[in-house]
Design an enzyme around this catalytic site. Structure first.
Site, mmCIF file in Angstrom:
data_model
loop_
_atom_site.group_PDB
_atom_site.id
_atom_site.type_symbol
_atom_site.label_atom_id
_atom_site.label_comp_id
_atom_site.label_asym_id
_atom_site.label_seq_id
_atom_site.Cartn_x
_atom_site.Cartn_y
_atom_site.Cartn_z
ATOM 1 C CB ILE A 213 55.501 37.819 36.839
ATOM 2 C CG1 ILE A 213 56.619 38.705 37.344
ATOM 3 C CG2 ILE A 213 54.391 37.718 37.870
ATOM 4 C CD1 ILE A 213 56.143 40.089 37.747
ATOM 5 C CB ALA A 214 53.771 32.543 35.846
ATOM 6 C CD GLU B 205 61.859 42.351 27.239
ATOM 7 O OE1 GLU B 205 62.835 43.098 27.045
ATOM 8 O OE2 GLU B 205 61.869 41.457 28.113
ATOM 9 C CG ASN C 276 49.264 39.122 29.643
ATOM 10 O OD1 ASN C 276 48.301 39.476 30.317
ATOM 11 N ND2 ASN C 276 50.170 38.279 30.086
ATOM 12 C CE1 TYR D 15 54.503 42.974 35.294
ATOM 13 C CE2 TYR D 15 54.000 42.919 32.972
ATOM 14 C CZ TYR D 15 54.416 42.278 34.109
ATOM 15 O OH TYR D 15 54.727 40.942 34.080
#
Length: 169
Positions: free
Chosen positions: A70-71, A104, A109, A116
């Site tokens: 995801i970015a 992961e 981060n 999450y």
């Protein structure tokens, strides 16, 4: 995500993850499993003003799904884009009939970890030296999509707004 998106995705990938960016071949390989009746992958892009500003991917095997990446572009951090991308992946994990979603995330981060957690993911362990070449550990997180995460952590709570992610697995 389609093959013609790969160049723009790679540009964003290298900007956000200069030390451990995915290769063009990795994206091609994932997209090869994203179409047709036997598809086991879901890859999406987010576009704004004619450019790709985010992307995400999910792999499903049996009753387990794994958030692969995801970015979101730095200028979209705080916009809720990461939450939108994650919501899409979780909907598809359900469509793939997955009972568990794993991911992961880099231990450094915290922005992604908070996103999450707000969706109900819980830490279950570490993968030492997972991100190379920097030898950075990964926190492994797990979500059971059918389980109610509670009133303050689910994607509909609004708490995910303003939290973006910059990690991939």
């Amino acid at each position: 995500m389609r093959w013609w998106d790969i160049a723009a995705v790679l540009e964003l990938e290298h900007e956000l993850f200069p030390d451990d960016a995915w290769s063009e071949g990795m994206f091609w390989s994932e997209l090869a499993h994203a179409r047709g009746p036997g598809a086991t992958r879901r890859y999406v892009v987010a576009e704004a003003d004619g450019r790709i500003v985010g992307y995400a991917g999910l792999a499903a095997v049996g009753d387990e799904a794994d958030v692969q990446t995801i970015a979101s572009a730095r200028d979209r951090w705080g916009s809720g884009l990461g939450a939108e991308l994650l919501t899409d992946l979780l909907k598809h994990a359900t469509a793939f009939e997955c009972a568990v979603v794993l991911l992961e995330v880099r231990v450094d981060n915290l922005r992604a970890q908070k996103l999450y957690e707000r969706f109900g993911f819980e830490p279950i362990g570490f993968r030492r030296g997972y991100y190379q070449p920097g030898n950075v550990d990964a926190l492994v997180m797990r979500l059971e999509p059918g389980r109610d995460p509670g009133p303050e952590t689910g994607p509909g709570s609004g708490l995910a707004q303003g939290t973006e992610t910059e990690t991939h697995g």
